[in-house]
Design an enzyme around this catalytic site. Structure first.
Site, mmCIF file in Angstrom:
data_model
loop_
_atom_site.group_PDB
_atom_site.id
_atom_site.type_symbol
_atom_site.label_atom_id
_atom_site.label_comp_id
_atom_site.label_asym_id
_atom_site.label_seq_id
_atom_site.Cartn_x
_atom_site.Cartn_y
_atom_site.Cartn_z
ATOM 1 C CE1 TYR A 63 45.590 42.692 32.583
ATOM 2 C CE2 TYR A 63 44.759 40.598 31.747
ATOM 3 C CZ TYR A 63 44.964 41.475 32.795
ATOM 4 O OH TYR A 63 44.569 41.139 34.065
ATOM 5 C CB SER A 67 46.017 37.572 34.940
ATOM 6 O OG SER A 67 44.942 37.144 34.128
HETATM 7 N N1 LIG Z 1 38.842 41.119 37.070
HETATM 8 C C1 LIG Z 1 39.477 40.085 36.543
HETATM 9 O O1 LIG Z 1 38.861 39.225 35.868
HETATM 10 C C2 LIG Z 1 40.951 39.886 36.794
HETATM 11 C C3 LIG Z 1 41.504 38.637 36.509
HETATM 12 C C4 LIG Z 1 42.859 38.424 36.711
HETATM 13 C C5 LIG Z 1 43.640 39.450 37.219
HETATM 14 N N2 LIG Z 1 43.087 40.674 37.488
HETATM 15 C C6 LIG Z 1 43.976 41.725 38.010
HETATM 16 O O2 LIG Z 1 43.481 42.153 39.261
HETATM 17 C C7 LIG Z 1 43.956 43.477 39.515
HETATM 18 C C8 LIG Z 1 42.785 44.324 40.019
HETATM 19 O O3 LIG Z 1 41.824 44.425 38.985
HETATM 20 P P1 LIG Z 1 40.246 44.469 39.256
HETATM 21 O O4 LIG Z 1 39.663 43.331 38.530
HETATM 22 O O5 LIG Z 1 39.969 44.627 40.706
HETATM 23 O O6 LIG Z 1 39.882 45.798 38.422
HETATM 24 P P2 LIG Z 1 39.228 47.201 38.845
HETATM 25 O O7 LIG Z 1 37.940 46.979 39.570
HETATM 26 O O8 LIG Z 1 39.193 47.998 37.589
HETATM 27 O O9 LIG Z 1 40.283 47.840 39.858
HETATM 28 C C9 LIG Z 1 41.558 48.257 39.397
HETATM 29 C C10 LIG Z 1 42.263 49.075 40.468
HETATM 30 O O10 LIG Z 1 43.555 49.435 39.956
HETATM 31 C C11 LIG Z 1 43.745 50.824 40.133
HETATM 32 N N3 LIG Z 1 44.573 51.411 39.086
HETATM 33 C C12 LIG Z 1 44.528 51.189 37.756
HETATM 34 N N4 LIG Z 1 45.398 51.998 37.122
HETATM 35 C C13 LIG Z 1 45.983 52.776 38.083
HETATM 36 C C14 LIG Z 1 46.941 53.822 38.069
HETATM 37 N N5 LIG Z 1 47.501 54.265 36.911
HETATM 38 N N6 LIG Z 1 47.311 54.386 39.230
HETATM 39 C C15 LIG Z 1 46.751 53.969 40.393
HETATM 40 N N7 LIG Z 1 45.860 52.975 40.492
HETATM 41 C C16 LIG Z 1 45.466 52.396 39.341
HETATM 42 C C17 LIG Z 1 42.326 51.430 40.087
HETATM 43 O O11 LIG Z 1 42.317 52.653 40.821
HETATM 44 P P3 LIG Z 1 42.015 54.117 40.180
HETATM 45 O O12 LIG Z 1 41.321 53.905 38.871
HETATM 46 O O13 LIG Z 1 41.164 54.804 41.208
HETATM 47 O O14 LIG Z 1 43.353 54.731 40.058
HETATM 48 C C18 LIG Z 1 41.521 50.356 40.808
HETATM 49 O O15 LIG Z 1 41.562 50.571 42.193
HETATM 50 C C19 LIG Z 1 44.581 43.964 38.215
HETATM 51 O O16 LIG Z 1 45.989 43.856 38.309
HETATM 52 C C20 LIG Z 1 44.046 42.987 37.177
HETATM 53 O O17 LIG Z 1 44.911 42.850 36.081
HETATM 54 C C21 LIG Z 1 41.747 40.911 37.298
#
Ligand SMILES: NC(=O)c1ccc[n+]([C@@H]2O[C@H](COP(=O)([O-])OP(=O)(O)OC[C@H]3O[C@@H](n4cnc5c(N)ncnc54)[C@H](OP(=O)(O)O)[C@@H]3O)[C@@H](O)[C@H]2O)c1
Length: 250
Positions: free
Chosen positions: A149, A136
């Site tokens: 975070y 990130s």
């Molecule tokens: N959105 C942003 O602005 C952004 C920016 C930079 C980086 N990121 C990174 O991108 C990645 C994906 O995030 P996203 O934005 O796509 O968020 P999201 O829509 O909330 O998706 C997060 C995913 O992670 C899984 N997850 C979370 N905790 C888990 C656990 N304990 N065990 C298994 N699976 C788990 C969730 O699955 P379940 O809940 O079904 O388990 C879900 O599939 C993350 O690493 C986040 O830090 C996001």
């Protein structure tokens, strides 16, 4: 030959879009997450020959190991690991933050990511595969309330680069994708409020999960001699927070 990816956190957002993009490009995917019904829906949409669902909490190392050991033969040879599962919890300043939130972020974004990577590394080396970690911009640029975070993503960014050094000469490619604002369930998970999530993204023209998924696919399909070390993406509307100065009141 059909290649196989292992995408952690494929029930929503970037992980789900990555599975869709990879399958449409001809890959097979192991799709993981805690929400079984979401993984079942992905299988129904894309086909059981293309997507293998693995339901587990990434923080539960033994269950994760067992799920990997039980992969069917056609999904067992992993060519690409997408370290995506992760979350932020809370936006409180460090002095008010909930220690349980901090521990959850460390357990998920750091400990589980490291364990999964270590588990799949021997196979990835054997197959001269690739690792793409979703870090990130929070790992490079600080914002108030980012605290653990931001720290966990600095770890992800740096650990990914460190892997490159250890994997020297193996042919394994390693990349950290460092996105800025992407509209997913991320803010809903972080704040527990759909309103807060809608407010953050409204009028901001944020990146989409598909933008990041297309980047994963592009990296995964580059020729084997080429490594993208790190790539940082932001929506055009987002830039750097800048420095603040706390002044004495007159
Ligand atoms: N959105 C942003 O602005 C952004 C920016 C930079 C980086 N990121 C990174 O991108 C990645 C994906 O995030 P996203 O934005 O796509 O968020 P999201 O829509 O909330 O998706 C997060 C995913 O992670 C899984 N997850 C979370 N905790 C888990 C656990 N304990 N065990 C298994 N699976 C788990 C969730 O699955 P379940 O809940 O079904 O388990 C879900 O599939 C993350 O690493 C986040 O830090 C996001």
């Amino acid at each position: 030959m059909t290649k196989t990816a292992f995408v952690s956190g494929a029930t929503a957002g970037i992980g789900k879009a990555t599975v869709v993009a990879l399958v449409k490009a001809g890959w097979r995917c192991v799709a993981t997450g805690r929400r079984k019904e979401r993984l079942d829906a992905l299988v129904a949409e894309l086909g059981a020959d293309k997507v293998h669902p693995c339901v587990f909490d990434v923080r539960d190392g033994e269950t994760m190991d067992a799920a990997i050991a039980a992969l069917p033969a056609e999904f067992a040879g992993i060519d690409l690991l997408v370290n995506n599962a992760g979350l932020a919890q809370g936006l409180a300043p460090a002095q008010e933050a909930d220690l349980d939130d901090w521990q959850t972020m460390i357990d998920t974004n750091v400990s589980a990511m490291v364990r999964l990577t270590r588990k799949l590394l021997p196979g990835l080396i054997e197959r001269k595969g690739a690792i793409v970690t979703i870090g990130s911009v929070a790992g490079s640029y600080i914002y108030p309330g980012g605290n653990v975070y931001a720290g966990s993503k600095a770890f992800a960014n740096h650990f990914t680069l460190a892997l490159r050094a250890d994997l020297h000469g193996t042919g394994v490619r390693v990349t950290c994708i460092e996105p800025g604002m992407v509209e997913t369930e991320f803010t809903m998970v972080r704040t527990g409020s759909q309103q807060a999530s809608d407010d953050l993204y409204r009028g901001a023209d944020p990146m989409t999960a598909e933008d990041i998924a297309d980047t994963v696919l592009w990296i995964a399909e580059l020729p084997p001699h080429l490594n993208i070390n790190r790539i940082e993406l932001m929506p055009v509307t987002q830039d750097f927070a800048g420095f603040r100065v706390a002044r004495d009141k007159d």
